[in-house]
Every structure is written in C-alpha cells, then in structure tokens.
Design a protein around this motif. Structure first.
Motif, PDB file in Angstrom:
ATOM      1  N   ARG A   1       0.692  -1.567  -0.122  1.00 22.24           N
ATOM      2  CA  ARG A   1      -0.105  -0.483   0.445  1.00 22.24           C
ATOM      3  C   ARG A   1       1.183   1.158  -0.383  1.00 22.24           C
ATOM      4  NH1 ARG A   1      -5.185  -1.074   1.648  1.00 22.24           N
ATOM      5  NH2 ARG A   1      -5.099   1.730   2.866  1.00 22.24           N
ATOM      6  N   MET A   2       0.486   2.706  -1.309  1.00 24.95           N
ATOM      7  CA  MET A   2       1.552   3.448  -1.160  1.00 24.95           C
ATOM      8  C   MET A   2       0.702   4.591  -0.606  1.00 24.95           C
ATOM      9  SD  MET A   2       3.318   4.662  -4.581  1.00 24.95           S
ATOM     10  CE  MET A   2       4.771   3.783  -4.615  1.00 24.95           C
TER      11      MET A   2
ATOM     12  N   ASP B   1       7.817   0.098 -11.407  1.00 24.23           N
ATOM     13  CA  ASP B   1       6.954  -0.726 -11.657  1.00 24.23           C
ATOM     14  C   ASP B   1       5.456  -0.789 -10.016  1.00 24.23           C
ATOM     15  OD1 ASP B   1       5.366  -3.731 -11.260  1.00 24.23           O
ATOM     16  OD2 ASP B   1       7.287  -4.633 -12.100  1.00 24.23           O
ATOM     17  N   LEU B   2       5.048  -0.819 -11.230  1.00 27.06           N
ATOM     18  CA  LEU B   2       3.222  -1.275  -9.807  1.00 27.06           C
ATOM     19  C   LEU B   2       2.480  -1.836 -10.249  1.00 27.06           C
ATOM     20  CD1 LEU B   2       2.161   3.139 -10.268  1.00 27.06           C
ATOM     21  CD2 LEU B   2       3.805   2.235  -8.405  1.00 27.06           C
TER      22      LEU B   2
ATOM     23  N   PHE C   1      -2.910  -0.374  -3.308  1.00 24.40           N
ATOM     24  CA  PHE C   1      -3.684   0.719  -2.321  1.00 24.40           C
ATOM     25  C   PHE C   1      -2.774   1.958  -2.972  1.00 24.40           C
ATOM     26  CE2 PHE C   1      -5.418   3.933  -0.276  1.00 24.40           C
ATOM     27  CZ  PHE C   1      -6.692   4.095  -0.460  1.00 24.40           C
ATOM     28  N   ILE C   2      -3.024   3.653  -3.410  1.00 24.40           N
ATOM     29  CA  ILE C   2      -2.886   4.733  -3.615  1.00 24.40           C
ATOM     30  C   ILE C   2      -3.619   5.887  -3.360  1.00 24.40           C
ATOM     31  CG2 ILE C   2      -2.915   5.189  -6.315  1.00 24.40           C
ATOM     32  CD1 ILE C   2       0.365   6.095  -6.395  1.00 24.40           C
TER      33      ILE C   2
ATOM     34  N   GLY D   1       1.244  11.679  -4.717  1.00 22.30           N
ATOM     35  CA  GLY D   1       2.519  12.856  -3.972  1.00 22.30           C
ATOM     36  C   GLY D   1       4.015  12.471  -4.735  1.00 22.30           C
ATOM     37  N   MET D   2       4.297  10.805  -4.166  1.00 23.43           N
ATOM     38  CA  MET D   2       5.344   9.858  -4.118  1.00 23.43           C
ATOM     39  C   MET D   2       5.709  10.018  -5.670  1.00 23.43           C
ATOM     40  SD  MET D   2       5.003   6.999  -1.175  1.00 23.43           S
ATOM     41  CE  MET D   2       4.181   8.203   0.768  1.00 23.43           C
TER      42      MET D   2
END
Length: 100
Positions: free
Chosen positions: A19-20, A46-47, A52-53, A59-60
């Motif tokens: 989770r980001m 690579d996501l 979840f973001i 922002g990251m």
C-alpha cells in the motif's frame, strides 16, 4: 509497503509492493535516496504489486517524476492495476505530469 530495486548499466527498475500510503512514506524516502544515488538514464517504476494508493502515494510518485525531469532521466510506469489506473484518471495524473 516495501520495494525492490534492480539495476543494469543504463537503467533501474524499482518495484513497489503493498500500500503506497502516508504511513509508508519512510520506505518511499529510502527508495528515493537509492534512486538519486544511481546515475541511470532510465527509471522504470513498477506498480504491479501496489494494492492501494492514497493522495500521499500520488505525491510520492510525482516527486519521482519531478526528479526524473529535472535530471533528464527517461521514466515510465508499468503494471498499474485497473483500480490504480482509475485513481490516475480521477486526479488527472497524466495532465499533472505533462505540466511539470
């Protein structure tokens, strides 16, 4: 969230997992530091394993985009799930990137 990084001569792939979110911004900071210490012409983000973001996660990613643009590093995103793609569209992520 955690990440893995792979490098070869000219490029680096960084894979974020989990989770980001704000709670894991320290992990992101560590990966950002690792990226900035490399002298690569290409960065692949690579996501594929991001579950979840949130707005902090967006922002990251924008920080990475800004870093790449300022340092003339080619970058790309890969593997985002449909839910992450929906989030991108909701916040007009691509428009933000183009305006940076």
């Amino acid at each position: 969230m955690f990440y893995s990084a792979k490098s070869n001569k000219d490029s680096m792939t960084i894979k974020y997992i989990g989770r980001m979110v704000y709670k894991h911004s320290d992990v992101f900071k560590k990966s950002y530091d690792e990226i900035s210490q490399q002298n690569k012409s290409t960065l692949v983000i690579d996501l594929s394993e991001i579950e979840f973001i949130d707005s902090t996660g967006i922002g990251m990613l924008l920080m990475l985009v800004k870093y790449c643009k300022e340092n003339k590093i080619n970058f790309s995103f890969q593997g985002a799930s449909e839910s992450i793609e929906r989030m991108y569209r909701r916040v007009e992520f691509n428009s933000i990137i183009r305006s940076m």
